[in-house]
Design a protein around this motif. Sequence first.
Motif, PDB file in Angstrom:
ATOM      1  N   LEU A 245       0.791  -1.236   0.000  1.00 36.38           N
ATOM      2  CA  LEU A 245       0.000   0.000   0.000  1.00 36.38           C
ATOM      3  C   LEU A 245       0.825   1.288   0.000  1.00 36.38           C
ATOM      4  N   PRO A 246       1.789   1.514   0.912  1.00 36.52           N
ATOM      5  CA  PRO A 246       2.472   2.814   0.952  1.00 36.52           C
ATOM      6  C   PRO A 246       3.222   3.148  -0.350  1.00 36.52           C
ATOM      7  N   ALA A 247       3.936   2.179  -0.887  1.00 35.32           N
ATOM      8  CA  ALA A 247       4.707   2.444  -2.103  1.00 35.32           C
ATOM      9  C   ALA A 247       3.792   2.733  -3.278  1.00 35.32           C
ATOM     10  N   LEU A 248       2.676   2.046  -3.357  1.00 32.99           N
ATOM     11  CA  LEU A 248       1.750   2.268  -4.472  1.00 32.99           C
ATOM     12  C   LEU A 248       1.033   3.603  -4.317  1.00 32.99           C
ATOM     13  N   GLN A 249       0.682   3.961  -3.095  1.00 31.80           N
ATOM     14  CA  GLN A 249       0.073   5.272  -2.861  1.00 31.80           C
ATOM     15  C   GLN A 249       1.004   6.392  -3.308  1.00 31.80           C
ATOM     16  N   ALA A 250       2.275   6.306  -2.921  1.00 35.74           N
ATOM     17  CA  ALA A 250       3.246   7.340  -3.270  1.00 35.74           C
ATOM     18  C   ALA A 250       3.441   7.440  -4.779  1.00 35.74           C
ATOM     19  N   ALA A 251       3.429   6.303  -5.465  1.00 35.30           N
ATOM     20  CA  ALA A 251       3.671   6.308  -6.906  1.00 35.30           C
ATOM     21  C   ALA A 251       2.485   6.841  -7.695  1.00 35.30           C
ATOM     22  N   LEU A 252       1.273   6.666  -7.180  1.00 35.00           N
ATOM     23  CA  LEU A 252       0.080   7.035  -7.952  1.00 35.00           C
ATOM     24  C   LEU A 252      -0.517   8.370  -7.552  1.00 35.00           C
ATOM     25  N   ALA A 253      -0.084   8.943  -6.430  1.00 39.52           N
ATOM     26  CA  ALA A 253      -0.593  10.264  -6.031  1.00 39.52           C
ATOM     27  C   ALA A 253      -0.047  11.326  -7.003  1.00 39.52           C
ATOM     28  N   PRO A 254      -0.813  12.391  -7.255  1.00 40.04           N
ATOM     29  CA  PRO A 254      -2.146  12.707  -6.710  1.00 40.04           C
ATOM     30  C   PRO A 254      -3.291  12.278  -7.624  1.00 40.04           C
ATOM     31  N   ARG A 255      -2.998  11.557  -8.707  1.00 33.73           N
ATOM     32  CA  ARG A 255      -4.038  11.249  -9.685  1.00 33.73           C
ATOM     33  C   ARG A 255      -4.968  10.121  -9.237  1.00 33.73           C
ATOM     34  N   TYR A 256      -4.433   9.233  -8.387  1.00 38.32           N
ATOM     35  CA  TYR A 256      -5.231   8.065  -7.985  1.00 38.32           C
ATOM     36  C   TYR A 256      -5.216   7.903  -6.471  1.00 38.32           C
ATOM     37  N   GLN A 257      -6.312   7.362  -5.956  1.00 37.26           N
ATOM     38  CA  GLN A 257      -6.396   6.981  -4.550  1.00 37.26           C
ATOM     39  C   GLN A 257      -6.248   5.460  -4.441  1.00 37.26           C
ATOM     40  N   VAL A 258      -5.507   5.022  -3.444  1.00 40.39           N
ATOM     41  CA  VAL A 258      -5.307   3.586  -3.222  1.00 40.39           C
ATOM     42  C   VAL A 258      -5.785   3.251  -1.818  1.00 40.39           C
ATOM     43  N   GLN A 259      -6.671   2.285  -1.718  1.00 38.93           N
ATOM     44  CA  GLN A 259      -7.214   1.915  -0.416  1.00 38.93           C
ATOM     45  C   GLN A 259      -7.231   0.393  -0.259  1.00 38.93           C
ATOM     46  N   PRO A 260      -6.968  -0.105   0.955  1.00 41.52           N
ATOM     47  CA  PRO A 260      -7.128  -1.547   1.205  1.00 41.52           C
ATOM     48  C   PRO A 260      -8.599  -1.920   1.139  1.00 41.52           C
ATOM     49  N   VAL A 261      -8.873  -3.132   0.695  1.00 42.34           N
ATOM     50  CA  VAL A 261     -10.267  -3.536   0.514  1.00 42.34           C
ATOM     51  C   VAL A 261     -10.392  -5.050   0.650  1.00 42.34           C
ATOM     52  N   ALA A 262     -11.510  -5.489   1.218  1.00 40.09           N
ATOM     53  CA  ALA A 262     -11.826  -6.917   1.253  1.00 40.09           C
ATOM     54  C   ALA A 262     -12.355  -7.329  -0.111  1.00 40.09           C
ATOM     55  N   LEU A 263     -11.933  -8.492  -0.590  1.00 40.78           N
ATOM     56  CA  LEU A 263     -12.298  -8.936  -1.927  1.00 40.78           C
ATOM     57  C   LEU A 263     -12.821 -10.367  -1.890  1.00 40.78           C
ATOM     58  N   GLN A 264     -13.435 -10.760  -2.987  1.00 46.45           N
ATOM     59  CA  GLN A 264     -13.893 -12.127  -3.188  1.00 46.45           C
ATOM     60  C   GLN A 264     -13.222 -12.665  -4.446  1.00 46.45           C
ATOM     61  N   GLY A 265     -12.368 -13.675  -4.296  1.00 44.96           N
ATOM     62  CA  GLY A 265     -11.704 -14.274  -5.441  1.00 44.96           C
ATOM     63  C   GLY A 265     -12.395 -15.564  -5.848  1.00 44.96           C
ATOM     64  N   GLN A 266     -11.773 -16.295  -6.769  1.00 40.27           N
ATOM     65  CA  GLN A 266     -12.350 -17.552  -7.218  1.00 40.27           C
ATOM     66  C   GLN A 266     -11.252 -18.539  -7.585  1.00 40.27           C
TER      67      GLN A 266
END
Length: 489
Positions: free
Chosen positions: A389-410
Amino acid sequence: MKLPEESVVHGSPAPASPPPAAQPQNLPALDRLLRLPACAALLDAHGHTLVANEARALLATLRAQALAGDLALGQIGADALAGALAERLQRRLQPAMRAVLNLTGTVIHTNLGRALLPQAALAHIQAMMASPNNLEYDLASGSRGDRDSIVEGLLCELTGAEAATVVNNNAAAVLLTLAALAPGKEVIVSRGELVEIGGAFRMPDVMASAGARLVEVGTTNRTHAQDYERAIGEHTALLMKVHTSNYAVQGFTSAVDEARLAPIAHARGLPLATDLGSGALIDMSAYGLPPEPTPQQMLAAGCDLVTFSGDKLLGGPQAGLIVGRKDLLTRIRKHPMKRALRMSKLPLAALEATLRLYLRPERLAQDLPTLRLLTRPLADITATAQAVLPALQAALAPRYQVQPVALQGQIGSGSLPVERLASSGLAIAPVDAKGVGRALAQLAEALRALPLPVIGRVQDDRLLLDMRCLEDAQVFIGQIGLLRLSDKR
């Protein structure tokens, strides 16, 4: 200090002059380009043929740019030309098949190569492919051997079958079974089991290709035992069940399972075959996963033949496995098509090594990547997402927001299609609500352009990165700094 008059226009600096354009005659000849000191290392590394071919193509591209007035003199300096040539060579030599990071949330992803091979299989492949081997040679007798013998004993031990054979995929296994046992005759299948997988495997088409005549019984949602009994005639060669692993019919449904169908077939002297597709060799529910039928269960229920895949839940290479009665397997082996569909030494080595892992069931969840990923603790997956999360947030700011999220895979590849795996990951959304689709497409493209391409999925105006299949967060974190986003908005 007074500025020169030509540099002032109404109190504002004049626009800078465009760089001088290069003309076609400014380009070096091919032999001169190859004699540049900076090209010597390229010739040493790659040889004259490839470097000369790419240099010729480079000069042709630059000549077209010069004729169009789009080539600056700075682009044809010695260093620039050598650098451009090196880039062309790198692109030319890059393999088409590349490793990627599967962050889609689908563990056994058909488009991304399905099951990951275990280390034991990779080591065995390397050893067998780098040396002559006894693919079709009996070391005990010193005479010609049968490649099926490499895995037949293992398959019989693991499934309880009398005999076994393997071909290059499960569609081939079904095709060969039908061609060997029912040429010009009828095969009875429930209408609700006429599956299509991936647009290339359609049971009616496979049946026709094998020279068998399909007899459909029942309806899409309900088939009964008497439907099979009434359909059996003098031209019937086989009763067949097809596990609907890639879809589920719910509601007002009825089907005849193998245990009920086997006595019907055997009372008329007919074999019963079942196609499982997904290829589970273990009780998946013992690992906290949804249950999936196994060849062992089908043989115990009275099936005479079972076909299944090697690169799905089994966790090995692409393969089609056929297990069952010895007399039927003998007929299948003797069919001329068997040679055309046989496995080569590379996947056969991988299959043998993978099957041997099943002899140590207590270690299977550790040694078999497919099972390890399917049973990976949610806490570990969440920890991976937090690490990225931290590295991706820094790389994509300020154009994108990155948030942790619960997911459902298959699980994927048609296995347990309605079941979901609780997972965790990161959701990326553009800050600007305008042009969300374009922004997500640009981000997905940038992730795919990384040295180790990252593949996620777009859903609900977000790019989702499921971390279930990322066991080492540093593999992703280490290349986030290379992420290059387009300036197009």
